[in-house]
Design an enzyme around this catalytic site. Structure first.
Site, PDB file in Angstrom:
ATOM      1  CB  THR A  81       2.084  -8.431  -0.261  1.00 50.53           C
ATOM      2  OG1 THR A  81       1.858  -7.399  -1.226  1.00 50.53           O
ATOM      3  CG2 THR A  81       3.581  -8.499   0.026  1.00 50.53           C
ATOM      4  CG  ASN A 160      -0.193  -4.660 -10.867  1.00 49.04           C
ATOM      5  OD1 ASN A 160       0.300  -5.653 -11.403  1.00 49.04           O
ATOM      6  ND2 ASN A 160       0.552  -3.692 -10.369  1.00 49.04           N
ATOM      7  CB  SER A 208      -5.974  -8.499  -2.400  1.00 49.84           C
ATOM      8  OG  SER A 208      -6.142  -7.245  -1.787  1.00 49.84           O
ATOM      9  CG  HIS A 210      -6.930  -3.468  -0.519  1.00 48.37           C
ATOM     10  ND1 HIS A 210      -6.477  -2.428  -1.295  1.00 48.37           N
ATOM     11  CD2 HIS A 210      -5.895  -4.338  -0.434  1.00 48.37           C
ATOM     12  CE1 HIS A 210      -5.221  -2.661  -1.655  1.00 48.37           C
ATOM     13  NE2 HIS A 210      -4.842  -3.818  -1.149  1.00 48.37           N
ATOM     14  CB  THR A 248      -5.606 -14.417  16.917  1.00 45.65           C
ATOM     15  OG1 THR A 248      -4.961 -15.038  18.026  1.00 45.65           O
ATOM     16  CG2 THR A 248      -7.093 -14.286  17.191  1.00 45.65           C
ATOM     17  CB  CYS A 334       3.665  -1.163  -5.022  1.00 44.99           C
ATOM     18  SG  CYS A 334       2.115  -2.005  -4.823  1.00 44.99           S
TER      19      CYS A 334
END
Length: 410
Positions: A81, A160, A208, A210, A248, A334
């Site tokens: 995203t 997706n 992505s 995951h 970071t 989503c």
């Protein structure tokens, strides 16, 4: 505790497009970076920092290798995203003084469509290309949509919801010939189908963690160096990641993404064979036992880990409740909280009745033959019961066209 049935643990996970379980080898690679190897990869004055930096750079090269990119072209982000937002808004902001037009597709992921809608409010013109009934875009329509004001074309590789694979190589060729940047959301295809950013002329690609058996909260954006692509950062700060994404770096998550990419690189062929076999077994056995089941999206031009099926005469939500032993979805994760039929299916021209009955089944690395057979048996028995109760199914069997019925509003 999950119930067990002949060594089968219920519920069975079949929502691999929403997320994937972490591969145990990925978890093992990550653990030391949560404990003893905890250094900040940006600390240059001691061994804790050097160790973390080496791990980050090794992971970066693993991600790059999987798509044929140069290591320096990989920018770590929090997920696809963020990568999609950085690519689309970053290009728009950097080049808006020269050009003001972006092309995307009606069936893209919500975050791409919403990023484009946000830019429309800022005066950027957006063209949303239609898709054919098989879910694929028409290349001539794309060619005709490009103007001298077009700065970017954004088309995902694997959808997706319906799993169709867009012709990226041909799209990339058109974009390169017309001098337009090409961005692709490759989250659902990365590590699952061969993707080569140079052969496909891709300038930016969103990744992505995951979706490929890695951790959540980590992703990447590929940004081409030659010819150079410039993006305005969304996050300002310490200037990390070539100034494009400050903050970071989360070393353990990056190590996990790198390991997931490494495994995908060496095992893609094995995974593909496994997934294709289970897809065929699932679909063939369903078709043998029940009628009027439709596969949404092109059967051949697709990633077969995705089976999006419509069951005529059955309401999708009641079907999901009936097969509660299967973890499945009635749209993208989503947007599945909404009871609206899928915008992807509607844009393919699928009628409201069939769009409402669509369920997405996901197959992946850890799905077994036993799980697929259990799923097929469960689905077929529940469909028979639900159809017996359904007045719509009865009307369909009598040859009544449901589209022509004028329903009374009470």
């Amino acid at each position: 505790m999950n119930p067990q049935l002949n060594n089968l643990t219920l519920p069975i996970y079949m929502d691999y497009q929403a997320t994937t379980p972490i591969d145990p080898r990925v978890m093992e690679a990550m653990l030391p970076y949560f404990t003893t190897k905890f250094g900040n990869p940006h600390s240059r004055s001691h061994s804790f920092g050097w160790e973390a930096e080496n791990a980050v750079e090794e992971a970066r090269s693993m991600v790059a290798k999987l798509i044929g990119a140069d290591t320096k072209e990989i920018i770590f982000t929090s997920g696809a995203t963020e990568s999609n937002n950085l690519a689309i808004k970053g290009i728009a902001k950097f080049y808006s003084n020269k050009k003001n037009h972006i092309i995307t597709v009606v069936s893209e992921h919500k975050c791409v469509l919403d990023a484009c809608r946000h830019l429309e409010q800022e005066g950027i013109k957006i063209t949303y290309l239609p898709i054919k009934p098989n879910g694929i875009i028409d290349l001539e329509t794309l060619k005709n949509a490009i103007t001298d004001q077009t700065m970017l074309v954004s088309v995902m590789v694997v959808n997706n919801e319906i799993g169709v694979v867009q012709p990226l190589k041909e799209i990339g060729k058109i974009c390169r010939e017309k001098g337009v940047f090409f961005h692709s959301d490759i989250a659902q295809g990365f590590g699952k189908i061969p993707i080569d950013v140079n052969a496909f002329n891709i300038d930016l690609a969103s990744i992505s963690g995951h979706k490929i058996y890695g951790p959540k909260g980590i992703g990447a954006l590929y940004v081409r160096k030659k010819p150079r692509v410039r993006v305005t950062p969304l996050i300002n700060g310490g200037g990390q990641e070539r100034g494009m994404r400050s903050g970071t770096l989360p070393t353990p998550l990056i190590v996990g993404l790198g390991m997931a990419a490494e495994i995908a690189y060496s095992e893609m062929e094995k995974d593909t064979k496994h997934v294709n076999y289970l897809f065929d077994r699932f679909l063939n056995n369903i078709h043998k036992r029940i009628s009027e089941v439709y596969l949404n999206g092109d059967k051949n031009q697709r990633y077969k880990g995705n089976l999006n099926l419509s069951f005529a005469g059955v309401e999708g939500e009641s079907m999901i409740l009936a097969i509660k032993d299967l973890a499945v979805s009635s749209g993208s994760a989503c947007t599945s909280a909404s009871l609206e039929p899928s915008y992807v299916l509607r844009s393919m021209g699928i009628g409201e009745e069939l769009a409402h009955t669509a369920i997405r089944f996901g197959i992946g690395r850890f799905t077994t033959e036993q799980e697929v057979d259990y799923a097929v048996n469960l689905i077929c028995s529940k469909i028979d019961k639900l159809r017996e109760l359904s007045p719509l199914w009865e009307m369909m069997q009598e040859g009544i066209d449901l589209k022509k019925i004028k329903w009374a509003v009470h």
